[in-house]
Each structure stands twice: as structure tokens, then as C-alpha cells.
Scaffold this motif. Structure first.
Motif, short mmCIF file in Angstrom:
data_model
loop_
_atom_site.label_atom_id
_atom_site.label_comp_id
_atom_site.label_asym_id
_atom_site.label_seq_id
_atom_site.Cartn_x
_atom_site.Cartn_y
_atom_site.Cartn_z
N GLN A 299 -6.63 0.31 2.43
CA GLN A 299 -5.88 -0.50 1.46
C GLN A 299 -5.51 -1.85 2.07
OE1 GLN A 299 -2.75 1.39 -0.99
NE2 GLN A 299 -3.38 3.34 -0.08
N ARG B 163 -0.97 2.82 -7.01
CA ARG B 163 -0.33 2.57 -5.71
C ARG B 163 1.12 2.13 -5.91
NH1 ARG B 163 -2.38 5.81 -3.34
NH2 ARG B 163 -3.35 6.32 -5.33
N ASN C 74 -8.62 5.72 -0.02
CA ASN C 74 -7.24 5.38 -0.31
C ASN C 74 -6.37 5.29 0.93
OD1 ASN C 74 -7.23 5.02 -3.09
ND2 ASN C 74 -7.09 7.21 -3.50
N LYS D 154 -3.58 -2.36 -4.76
CA LYS D 154 -4.99 -2.06 -4.99
C LYS D 154 -5.21 -1.65 -6.45
CE LYS D 154 -8.78 0.92 -3.49
NZ LYS D 154 -9.17 2.09 -2.66
N GLY E 275 0.83 -1.21 0.00
CA GLY E 275 0.00 0.00 0.00
C GLY E 275 0.86 1.25 0.00
#
Length: 578
Positions: A39, A95, A34, A91, A21
């Protein structure tokens, strides 16, 4: 934390499935979807639903996707190189990163070469499914475009905040504190503002940054980083608690040049090269944003101006001298314009110290003459004339103002006209050179002149244009300075009214009242007793003639005071008798 996870994975030696993440400050503006917590939850659910047996979550919180110098990512690369990463799951592609070329290199070349399976869940990318990566170049380009657009918006907001006078920095400058924890507004810090005022005062008295640093160190004054650490408990860069009083000249110099102490806010002093390259560079002065009167000042304008003049003209003392002389940076040769050097040795008596033209000392009598004058004589001359002029300004204000304005109007107009004429000539020549170069090029193309002639002539023209390009701004600056130097008699009278009893000269007093002192040469070779012109140019008002006419004296009702020439002759006679 990531480093400890990496160490444990290496110690166990078992390949893992990395759940990665990343969140930057800009990404956080999009909301909680986010966030690192979300995440992690999203990726762990995906791993569990799809049968990944050994998932490990690693994240970089607060790191931009436009570069890959991130702690957790560097640990992941270490694990990949060790062959301990089976799968890398994110994700979405953004990212992993927002740098088009780097992300493409990782997904198309690096991961396959290391046998790492790459999955971007939301984008439907899985390196095991060849067709899933067909749109990766477009996605990567769009992600980078987003980063570029975000960077442009952030810079625009920062520029607007700077122009509104908002302070963009974090830690308040030394001498100030935040008005409260939630505000960036500055108020003077009662514990340290006195130190700032002392630093400016010492500089106005002729002390350099290194000398001031030694004084503060000897007086056990906490340096800025230790002061801030003791006040807030926050450790600054380069904090050294073992030497809390260790001031350095660079710190003092930065304080002396910071307009924040005038009550102004200076922003946009530095920036990064681009949204990709985070290397910091310092902006030129014309690109910085200065907003005046945004908070309470610690230093007044008069002291600031004096300090800047002292620093601009200050000269290093010779090795055998502890400090520069009283007149350092103020005394110049009237003929060549070079500065006058104070000559003194351990064997010389105090009254034997003398000034000599630096041009003469470096290049000999063919370049200039010595313009010899003793420091004691110059001290007495300047003290006498300063007392005369300030007495005149203090006791007969209206007559003094009328006299100065009448004298300076014609003199200033003459100098401005001459400077403007020189500037116009330089600008015209620069324009003519452009035309000549164009014609020269056409003649070369048409074969009227050879390539060799073209190279030779064009080189001469280019050299002259470069010289003019450097000289024209200097001449323009001089003209603007002349326009701004119209006699400010009121300012001089106000300063004179504060000094009613001048018994001796000090560096602060000299820099406050005097712009420069020009020393003329006596007629005749080795003539130590002849007339010698000492021209004192005062700040705000220029030259005040030492030999005023009877009409001037009568209209101003000023008592007779000997002229500079008379004082020099009297001193010379006294020296000869002694």
C-alpha cells in the motif's frame, strides 16, 4: 511512530498530503497485494506521479475497518482538526473503513467541512470531481457487507475449532505450558502444577480463596503473571514486578473453577457484541463449548467434586473467628431446613461451642426452635458413625452393597415419584394459565369484562407464571439430580478402603464422605438430656441407619456399634455428671 510523525507535522505547521494505509488480520488473508508495504509503495508512486509535494505515509497495521479506534487514524483526525491536512489518499474505500454509516459521514460531511480533499485511487474517487462519488454509498455498503460476511466466517471457524477441542486462547493457563512453540497442546508445567494441586488441597481442607492467597503470599510463591514473565519474558496484563508474590482471592477462585485442570478444554467463554461493536461480554454457560479429555489432568475428579461442594456451601466465619468451623456448610435444621450456626465466643470453653438453628436465631421461636447441639458432641457422633459405616463398607463389601441397594431403591423411587408429581402439577398449571390468559383477553375484547378487571386479573396470572417459570427449572434440576443419585456403592467402598484408620475429623474427610447432616429437636421444652435425632446423609449412598436390625447385622456379620441416639444419651449423661 505515528505519534512522533504527528508531533513533527504540528511543530512544522505546514499542511501535508496524508497517504493512509490500513490492514486487518482478515484483509491479510487475501494475500500480499493489501500488505502495508505494498500500500505504501502504491500510494507513494501515485503521489509522485500526480504532483503531491508533501506526502506523509501513516498506517494502522492489524486494525479492523469496522471501527475507527485506530492509533494512526486518531492522529490523522488530530491533524485535520489542526488544519494541517490538505489531502487524504487511500488505495480504496475499504482502507478508510468498512462501516457504512461512518465512512459516508466522513466522505460526505466531515472532509468537506474541514477542506480536506479525499482520494480513493482504485475506486476512482476524488472529492474534487463531483461525479466520482456517485457510487460511494454502494461501495461503502459492499465493503461493510464484506466485513459482516468475513466476521460470520471467522466465528464459524472458531466455533468449529472449539467443538474439536482446540484451545483458542493464547497464554496457557497457570499450571500448564505449551508442548512446543508451534503447538497449542497443553502439558503440565512441572514448576507450577504442584502449586495448583496445593490450592485445590487447601480448599478441600476448608480454606477460602482469600485464605489460600495469604498462604501463598506468605510462602513467597510467584503469582501467575510474574511466573509467566520469568519463564518467557513476556509481560502480561496487570504485571507488577514490584510485588511478585501478591496473590489475590479472585485469582485463586478462577483456578478453583477452571475445568482445564481436569484435562478439559472450555472455549467460547466470551465474545464481542458484533463485528461493529467490539465490546466483550461473557457468554452464559449453555453457550460455552466444553470438550473433555483433551490434555493431561492435574486434578482428579474426586478432588474437583469435593472442592466445588466446599465452595458451593461455604459460609463466611463471623468477624471474631479466624476460620469457619469444621462442619461449616454441612449442618442443617431437620425441621425448617435452615443452616445451623456455630455459636462461640472468646469467653466460652471449647466444649461449650454449640450449633443453633439460623431460622430460630433470626426470627425467634415462632418460626422454629433452637435444635441445640454442642460441636463436641456432634464431632464425636459423626466420627463414631463414619468409622462404623466405613468399617462396614471396607470389611463386608458384598453385604454392604446389598444392604445399601435394598434400602435406597424404595426410598429413591418414593422421592422421585413425589418430585415428578409436583413437577407435572406445575407444568399443567403453567399451561392452564396460558389458556386462561387467552380467554381473558378474548372476554376483554368482546366487552364481557372491563379493562380494569382485565388489568387486575392479567397481572395476577403474569405474576404466577413468572413464579412458575423460575420454579419449574429448579424442580426439573432436582429430578435429574435424583435420577443421577442412584446409590454408587462402589465409589463409596473405594473411598472407604483408602481410609483404614480414621482417628479424627477433617474438613476434607467430611466433604469427601458426607452430603449433609440434619439435626432434630429434643422433645419437651428446654430438654437437654432427651433423645435427639442426628441424621447423616452420606455421599453416594444416602442414609445408613444407625440401628440396623439383628437380621441385617447377622447377614452382614457386623460387630455391634452403638446407635447415634445411644451416643447422644451417653454424652448428655457424662456432661451432666461433670
Amino acid at each position: 511512530m505515528a505519534s512522533q510523525i504527528t508531533a513533527n507535522i504540528i511543530k512544522n505547521g505546514e499542511p501535508v498530503d496524508i497517504l493512509y494505509g490500513r490492514l486487518s488480520q482478515e484483509d491479510d488473508h487475501a494475500g500480499d497485494s493489501n500488505s502495508i508495504v505494498n500500500q505504501r509503495s502504491y500510494l507513494e508512486k501515485y503521489a509522485a506521479d500526480n504532483g503531491f509535494q508533501n506526502p506523509v505515509f501513516m498506517a494502522d497495521d492489524g486494525y479492523s475497518g469496522t471501527n475507527f479506534d485506530r492509533p494512526a487514524w486518531q492522529d490523522i483526525v488530530t491533524l485535520i482538526e489542526a488544519g494541517l491536512v490538505r489531502t487524504l489518499i487511500v488505495k480504496d474505500m475499504s482502507r478508510l473503513g468498512r462501516e457504512y454509516l461512518k465512512v459516508g459521514e466522513l466522505t460526505e460531511l466531515y472532509f468537506p467541512s474541514k477542506g480536506v480533499r479525499f482520494i480513493a485511487v482504485n475506486d476512482g474517487v476524488d472529492s474534487l470531481v463531483e461525479s466520482s462519488s456517485d457510487f460511494n454509498p454502494i461501495r461503502n455498503w459492499a465493503n461493510e457487507l464484506h466485513a459482516k460476511d468475513t466476521s460470520r466466517k471467522v466465528r464459524s471457524v472458531k466455533r468449529m475449532q472449539a467443538e474439536n477441542g482446540e484451545r483458542l486462547g493464547g497464554k496457557p493457563p497457570y499450571g500448564y505450558r505449551k508442548r512446543d512453540d508451534d503447538s497449542k497442546r497443553l502439558v503440565p508445567d512441572e514448576e507450577t502444577k504442584g502449586v495448583v494441586q496445593r490450592i485445590f488441597k487447601l480448599c478441600a481442607e476448608g480454606k477460602g480463596p482469600n485464605q489460600i492467597a495469604r498462604i501463598l503470599r506468605d510462602d513467597h510463591v510467584l503469582n501467575p503473571t510474574n511466573q509467566y514473565y520469568q519463564q518467557t519474558g513476556v509481560a502480561c496484563t496487570r504485571l507488577d514486578t514490584t510485588r511478585p508474590y501478591n496473590w489475590c482471592g479472585a485469582t485463586v477462585a478462577n483456578i478453583l473453577s477452571n475445568p482445564v485442570y481436569l484435562g478439559h478444554t472450555l472455549n467460547m467463554q466470551s465474545s464481542t457484541l458484533s463485528y461493529k461493536n467490539k465490546q466483550i461480554f461473557h457468554r452464559p454457560p449453555e453457550e460455552q463449548v466444553l470438550v473433555k479429555n483433551t490434555h493431561e489432568a492435574i486434578i482428579d475428579q474426586e478432588l474437583w467434586d469435593t472442592v466445588q461442594r466446599v465452595r458451593e456451601h461455604k459460609r463466611r466465619p463471623p468477624k471474631h473467628m479466624d476460620a469457619p468451623g469444621l462442619f461449616a456448610g454441612l449442618v442443617y435444621c431437620a425441621d425448617c431446613g435452615g443452616y445451623m450456626v456455630l455459636c462461640r465466643t472468646g469467653k466460652m470453653k471449647l466444649e461449650q461451642y454449640y450449633f443453633r438453628c439460623s431460622t430460630y436465631g433470626k426470627r425467634g421461636k415462632d418460626a422454629c426452635t433452637a435444635h441445640h447441639i454442642t460441636e463436641a458432641n456432634l464431632n464425636a457422633i459423626v466420627l463414631d458413625d463414619l468409622r462404623r459405616v466405613t468399617h462396614f463398607a471396607r470389611t463386608k463389601k458384598h453385604q454392604f452393597a446389598a444392604y445399601i441397594n435394598r434400602k435406597n431403591t424404595a426410598q429413591l423411587r418414593k422421592e422421585m415419584t413425589a418430585t415428578q408429581r409436583e413437577l407435572d402439577k406445575m407444568v399443567k398449571r403453567n399451561s392452564d394459565l396460558s389458556v386462561l390468559f387467552k380467554r381473558l383477553y378474548e372476554d376483554n375484547v368482546l366487552g364481557k369484562i372491563s379493562n380494569e378487571q382485565f388489568r387486575m386479573l392479567s397481572a395476577d396470572y403474569n405474576t404466577e407464571q413468572k413464579q412458575l417459570a423460575a420454579a419449574i427449572p429448579e424442580k426439573q434440576a432436582k429430578l435429574e439430580k435424583l435420577k443421577a443419585s442412584a446409590a454408587n456403592v462402589d465409589a463409596f467402598i473405594e473411598k472407604a478402603s483408602r481410609y483404614t484408620d480414621i482417628t479424627e475429623l477433617t474438613p476434607e474427610l467430611l466433604w469427601l464422605f458426607i452430603e449433609r447432616i440434619d439435626i432434630g429437636e429434643r422433645p419437651g421444652r428446654y430438654n437437654r438430656n432427651g433423645m435427639q435425632e442426628v441424621r447423616i446423609i452420606y455421599r453416594d449412598i444416602g442414609v445408613v441407619d444407625s440401628t440396623m436390625s439383628a437380621e441385617d447385622a447377622e447377614s452382614a456379620e457386623v460387630h455391634f456399634i452403638p446407635s447415634l441416639e445411644m451416643v447422644v444419651q451417653q454424652m448428655a449423661a457424662q456432661t451432666q455428671v461433670s
